[in-house]
Design a protein around this motif. Structure first.
Motif, PDB file in Angstrom:
ATOM      1  N   PRO A   2      48.934  18.788  11.786  1.00  0.00           N
ATOM      2  CA  PRO A   2      48.208  18.549  10.547  1.00  0.00           C
ATOM      3  C   PRO A   2      49.007  17.653   9.613  1.00  0.00           C
ATOM      4  O   PRO A   2      50.212  17.783   9.483  1.00  0.00           O
ATOM      5  CB  PRO A   2      48.028  19.939   9.952  1.00  0.00           C
ATOM      6  CG  PRO A   2      48.208  20.881  11.094  1.00  0.00           C
ATOM      7  CD  PRO A   2      49.153  20.192  12.039  1.00  0.00           C
ATOM      8  N   ARG A   5      45.790  14.205   4.185  1.00  0.00           N
ATOM      9  CA  ARG A   5      45.365  12.809   4.017  1.00  0.00           C
ATOM     10  C   ARG A   5      46.093  12.132   2.861  1.00  0.00           C
ATOM     11  O   ARG A   5      46.358  10.951   2.904  1.00  0.00           O
ATOM     12  CB  ARG A   5      43.859  12.754   3.796  1.00  0.00           C
ATOM     13  CG  ARG A   5      43.077  12.944   5.058  1.00  0.00           C
ATOM     14  CD  ARG A   5      41.615  12.573   4.850  1.00  0.00           C
ATOM     15  NE  ARG A   5      40.916  12.739   6.094  1.00  0.00           N
ATOM     16  CZ  ARG A   5      40.106  13.753   6.363  1.00  0.00           C
ATOM     17  NH1 ARG A   5      39.880  14.663   5.457  1.00  0.00           N
ATOM     18  NH2 ARG A   5      39.514  13.844   7.526  1.00  0.00           N
ATOM     19  N   ASP A  97      41.988  12.757  12.355  1.00  0.00           N
ATOM     20  CA  ASP A  97      40.630  13.197  12.632  1.00  0.00           C
ATOM     21  C   ASP A  97      39.887  13.377  11.309  1.00  0.00           C
ATOM     22  O   ASP A  97      40.404  13.994  10.377  1.00  0.00           O
ATOM     23  CB  ASP A  97      40.658  14.506  13.423  1.00  0.00           C
ATOM     24  CG  ASP A  97      39.271  14.993  13.748  1.00  0.00           C
ATOM     25  OD1 ASP A  97      38.735  15.798  12.962  1.00  0.00           O
ATOM     26  OD2 ASP A  97      38.724  14.569  14.790  1.00  0.00           O
ATOM     27  N   ASN A  99      37.327  15.176  10.469  1.00  0.00           N
ATOM     28  CA  ASN A  99      36.940  16.541  10.110  1.00  0.00           C
ATOM     29  C   ASN A  99      38.124  17.468   9.871  1.00  0.00           C
ATOM     30  O   ASN A  99      38.111  18.263   8.937  1.00  0.00           O
ATOM     31  CB  ASN A  99      36.029  17.141  11.188  1.00  0.00           C
ATOM     32  CG  ASN A  99      34.699  16.417  11.241  1.00  0.00           C
ATOM     33  OD1 ASN A  99      34.093  16.116  10.227  1.00  0.00           O
ATOM     34  ND2 ASN A  99      34.258  16.115  12.451  1.00  0.00           N
ATOM     35  N   THR A 100      39.137  17.378  10.718  1.00  0.00           N
ATOM     36  CA  THR A 100      40.245  18.334  10.628  1.00  0.00           C
ATOM     37  C   THR A 100      41.451  17.811   9.858  1.00  0.00           C
ATOM     38  O   THR A 100      42.282  18.593   9.414  1.00  0.00           O
ATOM     39  CB  THR A 100      40.734  18.734  12.034  1.00  0.00           C
ATOM     40  OG1 THR A 100      41.339  17.595  12.657  1.00  0.00           O
ATOM     41  CG2 THR A 100      39.592  19.273  12.876  1.00  0.00           C
ATOM     42  N   GLY A 101      41.581  16.501   9.761  1.00  0.00           N
ATOM     43  CA  GLY A 101      42.760  15.921   9.120  1.00  0.00           C
ATOM     44  C   GLY A 101      43.972  15.872  10.025  1.00  0.00           C
ATOM     45  O   GLY A 101      45.032  15.404   9.627  1.00  0.00           O
ATOM     46  N   GLU A 102      43.832  16.357  11.259  1.00  0.00           N
ATOM     47  CA  GLU A 102      44.949  16.343  12.197  1.00  0.00           C
ATOM     48  C   GLU A 102      45.115  14.953  12.796  1.00  0.00           C
ATOM     49  O   GLU A 102      44.146  14.236  13.024  1.00  0.00           O
ATOM     50  CB  GLU A 102      44.713  17.349  13.320  1.00  0.00           C
ATOM     51  CG  GLU A 102      44.776  18.778  12.845  1.00  0.00           C
ATOM     52  CD  GLU A 102      44.642  19.766  13.978  1.00  0.00           C
ATOM     53  OE1 GLU A 102      45.028  19.427  15.122  1.00  0.00           O
ATOM     54  OE2 GLU A 102      44.158  20.865  13.719  1.00  0.00           O
ATOM     55  N   LEU A 115      37.230  12.642  20.139  1.00  0.00           N
ATOM     56  CA  LEU A 115      38.500  12.435  19.457  1.00  0.00           C
ATOM     57  C   LEU A 115      38.828  10.944  19.446  1.00  0.00           C
ATOM     58  O   LEU A 115      38.762  10.284  20.471  1.00  0.00           O
ATOM     59  CB  LEU A 115      39.614  13.198  20.179  1.00  0.00           C
ATOM     60  CG  LEU A 115      40.987  13.152  19.548  1.00  0.00           C
ATOM     61  CD1 LEU A 115      40.981  13.865  18.199  1.00  0.00           C
ATOM     62  CD2 LEU A 115      41.994  13.810  20.469  1.00  0.00           C
TER      63      LEU A 115
END
Length: 186
Positions: A2, A5, A97, A99-102, A115
């Motif tokens: 993670p 952002r 990503d 949606n997840t910020g990963e 992905l």
């Protein structure tokens, strides 16, 4: 891993920087191997030549996905992105990503559906989701229909010249229409 952002600089990802250096250093070799006498000079004619090479070598989008780590595809991804950077003043990025910020592995070993683990280009100030993925551009060249099942016949030059084109907004501004939509995300 993670990465918030707010603190992640998508233009400075170490794998992206190494990939860009490798692509730039190997560009002349790639160009010679890919096109022989074709001059890859960032012109529309060179984009046409690249498109011809892609269409000769591949027939399905899945083939490009499966071979996304090969030297030819890697060079083609860099070339398309570099054309956009040079023409539009964009920069290379490796985005987390949406949606997840990963932050996914850069060009991960295995294809992960949904992905985005490849570099993209976009305006320096572009927000999440406002990026162009050159690998997807290569895949779109071979797509026979869009998400709704409508037939498509894309050309690389048309995609590069037409997508994210700010000229339409500029023309509207000249016609007196109010284009103040800053801050609107849709």
């Amino acid at each position: 891993m993670p990465a918030p952002r707010e603190s992640y600089d998508s233009t400075r990802h170490p794998d992206l920087l190494a990939w860009l250096a490798e692509r730039q250093t190997g560009f002349e070799h790639w160009a010679h191997e890919a096109g022989g006498v074709t001059p890859f000079d960032f012109s529309n004619a060179s984009l046409d030549a690249l498109e011809d090479l892609v269409r000769e070598a591949y027939t399905k989008t899945d083939e490009i996905t499966q071979q996304r780590r090969t030297p030819f595809i890697q060079g083609a991804v860099w070339y398309i992105g570099e054309v956009l950077c040079r023409r539009k003043g964009w920069v290379w990025k490796f985005e987390p990503d949406f949606n997840t910020g990963e932050v996914p592995p850069f060009y991960g070993e295995a294809e992960a559906p949904g992905l985005l683990d490849t570099p993209c280009v976009g305006a320096p100030e572009a927000g999440p989701g406002e990026h162009w993925y050159p690998l997807n551009t290569l895949r779109r060249l071979l797509a026979e229909d869009d998400e709704l099942g409508n037939p498509i016949d894309e050309r690389l030059v048309g995609m590069v010249e037409g997508w994210y084109d700010d000229e339409d907004d500029d023309e509207d501004d000249e016609d007196g229409e109010d284009q103040d939509q800053e801050g609107d995300e849709g």
